[in-house]
Design a protein around this motif. Structure first.
Motif, PDB file in Angstrom:
ATOM      1  N   LEU A 146       0.231  -5.626  -3.320  1.00 28.95           N
ATOM      2  CA  LEU A 146       1.047  -4.853  -2.389  1.00 28.95           C
ATOM      3  C   LEU A 146       0.232  -4.572  -1.142  1.00 28.95           C
ATOM      4  O   LEU A 146      -0.878  -4.029  -1.229  1.00 28.95           O
ATOM      5  CB  LEU A 146       1.485  -3.531  -3.031  1.00 28.95           C
ATOM      6  N   VAL A 178      -3.279  -2.547  -4.345  1.00 26.32           N
ATOM      7  CA  VAL A 178      -2.925  -2.213  -2.965  1.00 26.32           C
ATOM      8  C   VAL A 178      -4.019  -2.788  -2.082  1.00 26.32           C
ATOM      9  O   VAL A 178      -5.187  -2.429  -2.203  1.00 26.32           O
ATOM     10  CB  VAL A 178      -2.810  -0.689  -2.754  1.00 26.32           C
ATOM     11  N   GLY A 232       8.214 -10.447  -5.861  1.00 21.22           N
ATOM     12  CA  GLY A 232       7.329  -9.296  -5.815  1.00 21.22           C
ATOM     13  C   GLY A 232       8.083  -8.036  -6.206  1.00 21.22           C
ATOM     14  O   GLY A 232       8.928  -8.053  -7.106  1.00 21.22           O
ATOM     15  N   LEU A 233       7.856  -6.963  -5.511  1.00 19.48           N
ATOM     16  CA  LEU A 233       8.572  -5.710  -5.771  1.00 19.48           C
ATOM     17  C   LEU A 233       9.991  -5.763  -5.227  1.00 19.48           C
ATOM     18  O   LEU A 233      10.832  -4.979  -5.619  1.00 19.48           O
ATOM     19  CB  LEU A 233       7.823  -4.524  -5.195  1.00 19.48           C
ATOM     20  N   LEU A 260       9.561   3.393  -2.901  1.00 16.91           N
ATOM     21  CA  LEU A 260       8.934   2.273  -3.598  1.00 16.91           C
ATOM     22  C   LEU A 260       8.356   2.720  -4.937  1.00 16.91           C
ATOM     23  O   LEU A 260       8.465   1.995  -5.934  1.00 16.91           O
ATOM     24  CB  LEU A 260       7.842   1.661  -2.717  1.00 16.91           C
ATOM     25  N   LEU A 307       3.725  -3.152   3.278  1.00 17.30           N
ATOM     26  CA  LEU A 307       4.441  -3.018   2.007  1.00 17.30           C
ATOM     27  C   LEU A 307       5.032  -4.332   1.481  1.00 17.30           C
ATOM     28  O   LEU A 307       5.865  -4.318   0.578  1.00 17.30           O
ATOM     29  CB  LEU A 307       5.504  -1.922   2.068  1.00 17.30           C
ATOM     30  N   SER A 352       4.930  -7.616  -0.836  1.00 18.37           N
ATOM     31  CA  SER A 352       4.360  -7.745  -2.177  1.00 18.37           C
ATOM     32  C   SER A 352       4.437  -9.178  -2.672  1.00 18.37           C
ATOM     33  O   SER A 352       5.249  -9.971  -2.196  1.00 18.37           O
ATOM     34  CB  SER A 352       5.078  -6.818  -3.159  1.00 18.37           C
ATOM     35  N   LEU A 368      -1.327  -3.214 -10.488  1.00 22.92           N
ATOM     36  CA  LEU A 368      -0.900  -3.237  -9.095  1.00 22.92           C
ATOM     37  C   LEU A 368      -2.147  -3.112  -8.237  1.00 22.92           C
ATOM     38  O   LEU A 368      -2.996  -2.253  -8.494  1.00 22.92           O
ATOM     39  CB  LEU A 368       0.056  -2.088  -8.779  1.00 22.92           C
TER      40      LEU A 368
END
Length: 188
Positions: free
Chosen positions: A8, A137, A184-185, A38, A166, A168, A135
């Motif tokens: 992400l 970041v 992704g997300l 999110l 943001l 992903s 996950l």
């Protein structure tokens, strides 16, 4: 057993909004609402990791995650170009900028070359998944490097992968290799 790694990109910062190479800055003040929305869509996780820059840590915290900082997830080290506008660099250093975009080994800014970034991200991915469901970041450049590696694409393919705040990517590891799953997300 398949492991899942969701990459992400951090939330927007003043530099990403202004299309500048970032420095170590905080995310925009208005990011909280996006992060809250999110966070409600995140799958169950066993672990969270992040780049060591403030924007990664702040994004993870905004998602309600206690993410462990990992050096391999740090942003592309762009040396003297950090915090600068690319247009300014093109005007002042046109040959250096052109070399940086066309030669994976060029580092006219005094930082990491594209080849070095790709090697750093490859080494981290090749070490295997940090946990079964993790996950990470990180930064657009790191996500792009991971996608290039997973696809086995040439280094200059990096410039054909788009990633912003943001964004992903969903990577899966079957014990032998990584694969990229669409969505992704966004696919949740």
């Amino acid at each position: 057993m398949t492991a899942r790694l969701i990459l992400l990109c951090h939330a927007a910062t003043p530099a990403t909004r202004a299309a500048r190479f970032p420095a170590d800055e905080l995310v925009e003040a208005g990011a909280a609402a996006s992060l809250h929305a999110l966070a409600a869509r995140l799958p169950q996780l066993d672990a969270a990791v992040c780049g060591r820059e403030r924007r990664c840590g702040e994004t993870a915290a905004g998602l309600g995650l206690d993410a462990r900082p990992v050096a391999a997830l740090d942003d592309w080290m762009l040396g003297g170009w950090r915090g600068r506008d690319p247009g300014e660099i093109v005007a002042g250093e046109p040959e250096g900028f052109a070399a940086w975009r066309s030669d994976p080994d060029a580092a006219p800014h005094g930082g990491e070359s594209l080849a070095m970034l790709l090697d750093r991200v490859r080494a981290w991915l090749d070490a295997g998944p940090p946990q079964r469901r993790c996950l990470a970041v990180t930064h657009p450049a790191v996500m792009r490097a991971a996608i290039v590696h997973v696809l086995g694409a040439p280094a200059l393919s990096f410039w054909r992968v788009d990633a912003g705040p943001l964004a992903s990517a969903d990577l899966r590891h079957d014990g032998r290799r990584w694969v990229l799953r669409p969505g992704g997300l966004d696919g949740l």
